[in-house]
Enzyme design. Structure first.
Site, PDB file in Angstrom:
ATOM      1  CE1 TYR A  60      52.801 110.042  86.137  1.00  0.00           C
ATOM      2  CE2 TYR A  60      54.581 111.172  83.744  1.00  0.00           C
ATOM      3  CZ  TYR A  60      53.810 109.812  84.121  1.00  0.00           C
ATOM      4  OH  TYR A  60      53.805 109.021  84.194  1.00  0.00           O
ATOM      5  CE  LYS A  98      22.613 101.426  88.141  1.00  0.00           C
ATOM      6  NZ  LYS A  98      21.922 100.149  87.668  1.00  0.00           N
TER       7      LYS A  98
END
Length: 479
Positions: A114, A169
């Site tokens: 970060y 999926k």
């Protein structure tokens, strides 16, 4: 309740019992009298006046569950809190999660992943946007996008109700091919808004898998996105179905000794999958394809409100056959059903050519029951897992997306889809090939790798691959 079948399963019944009004023995007797078999009992909460228990009961089917629930509801002092079966329990809290690839243990780690260290990476991508493919999740992430208008056999059930399918999926993408996929269910059925939304989220993804979007809107949505995005867009209901059907047909005609190009093919159900299947067959060299829908055979010279059918009429049915299915199926070598139950009759199969091939794909009830067709067909395939020769899109989409991500293809061409079909068919070798084994199992670990390699090779030949062949170099941030 979903997930129960005639083979038997178990449900968990959560009951609150008032100690002064009812004994557990009475509850056990009621369950036994209703035909249930108690296999486990867990106390989840207890107070001075009540006890809450989870009772696991073996049942036969949804109707059996309902009779047990009715029996329990009729007992004074019992409050039924919840009933869950094994399928529902697998969906609690969703079926996928996001996990970091490395732990953040200290300030130094934090500064790298970060601020402030991440700024260098951001600027590297800003100066060369292609680096997003190697420095972000774009490299390995697919969006599974639906508007919930054509979910399985359920129809237009909306985006929230479509989520369990899209999550499933995403699980298959990850388990089969190591592809990170995320379900995106959109609360709009407006074609332009769907296109704008997918384009707006595309920077985060390396590919777009469209799923369960109704016809004919799905055609325009896919075509526009293919043209307006620089990452592959694939409507699996169309092309995944077409690829796997062609794979099965390649082996079916190979086994019986007929050249596919000379076969007469009749298709029922000329929607998204039917049109894509037809285009795939034409690309494979078949010349005599006849499409049949509710109003009969689609033929040149007729006017259709569906613009997709105008294309279909112009490119199929070369001998201009007309009439219902029973009129045009005589002499057909191959029947492909993408319609509904009971469409194909035994008399129709009897009128087909010798060694007929029947792919009855309607789910859960095929166009003709395999038991009815078996005496008259040479090779039978369905979309169901409880019969031989299951035609399942899982054989296609994981390997295709693994391949396009690895070569950073900008689109998926017809040549790549043909290559995928041939690759799936090649998994079944000559010694294994027979009437009941023309297509590999969805759990065959060779499928994804063979499809991946074939799709990558075709992508390089088609000129749509934007990355050097990863088989020939070390993977790194500059490739």
């Amino acid at each position: 309740m979903a997930g129960l079948n005639g083979g038997g399963t178990s449900v968990i019944v959560r009951l609150e019992m008032h100690k002064e009004q009812v004994t557990f023995g009475k509850i056990a007797t009621a369950i036994g009298d209703a035909g249930g078999d108690i296999v486990a009992i867990d106390v989840t909460r207890a107070s001075k006046t009540t006890t809450t228990r989870d009772i696991t009961v073996k049942v036969n089917d949804p109707e059996h569950t309902e009779s047990i629930v009715a029996a329990l509801n009729g007992i004074p002092g019992v409050r039924l809190i919840n009933v869950s079966d094994q399928t529902f329990l697998m969906h609690l809290g969703g079926k996928i999660e996001v996990t970091p690839k490395m732990p953040i243990k200290n300030r130094d780690d934090l500064s790298r992943v970060y601020t402030p260290g991440v700024a260098r990476v951001c600027m590297a991508i800003h100066e060369d946007p292609l680096k997003a493919h190697s420095l972000t999740i774009k490299r390995n992430t697919v969006a599974v996008v639906s508007d919930g208008t054509a979910v399985l056999g359920l129809g237009n059930i909306g985006p929230e109700a479509a989520m369990p399918v899209m999550e499933g999926k995403a699980m298959l993408f990850k388990q089969m091919a190591g592809v990170d996929a995320f379900p995106i269910c959109l609360n709009t059925q407006d074609t332009e808004e769907i296109i704008r939304t997918v384009k707006a989220i595309a920077p985060a993804f390396g590919g777009i898998n469209l799923e369960d979007i109704s016809s004919p809107r799905c055609f325009e949505i896919e075509e526009r996105l293919i043209e307006e995005l620089d990452i592959p867009v694939f409507h699996d209901d169309q092309h995944g179905t077409a690829v796997v059907i062609l794979a099965g047909l390649l082996n079916a005609v190979k086994f019986i000794g007929k050249p596919l190009e000379s076969c007469k093919v009749v298709i029922t159900g000329i929607g998204a999958a039917g049109i894509a299947c037809t285009k795939m067959l034409l690309a494979a060299g078949v010349t005599n394809v006849i499409g049949v829908d509710r109003q009969g055979a689609i033929v040149r010279g007729e006017s259709y409100t569906n613009s997709a059918w105008d294309w279909y009429a112009a490119n199929t049915n070369p001998f201009l056959q007309t009439g219902k299915l029973s009129d045009v199926i005589a002499g057909a070598d191959i029947f492909i059903g993408l319609s509904g139950p009971g469409v194909l009759k035994v008399e129709d199969v009897k009128s087909m050519a010798s060694d007929p091939i029947v792919f009855a794909m309607a789910n859960p009830t095929p166009e003709i029951a395999p038991e009815e067709a078996e005496p008259y067909v040479r090779i039978m395939a369905t979309g169901r897992s409880d019969y031989p020769n299951q035609i399942n899109n899982v054989l296609c989409f994981p390997g295709i997306f693994r391949g396009v991500l690895d070569c950073r293809a900008s689109r998926i061409t017809q040549e790549m889809k043909l290559a995928a079909a041939k690759a799936i068919a090649s998994v079944v070798n000559d010694d294994e090939l027979n009437e009941y084994y023309i297509i590999p199992s969805v759990f065959n670990q060779s499928v994804v790798e063979k499809v991946r390699e074939a799709v990558m090779d075709a992508a390089y030949e088609s000129g749509v691959a934007r990355r050097r062949n990863p088989r020939d170099l070390q993977d790194g941030i500059h490739d």
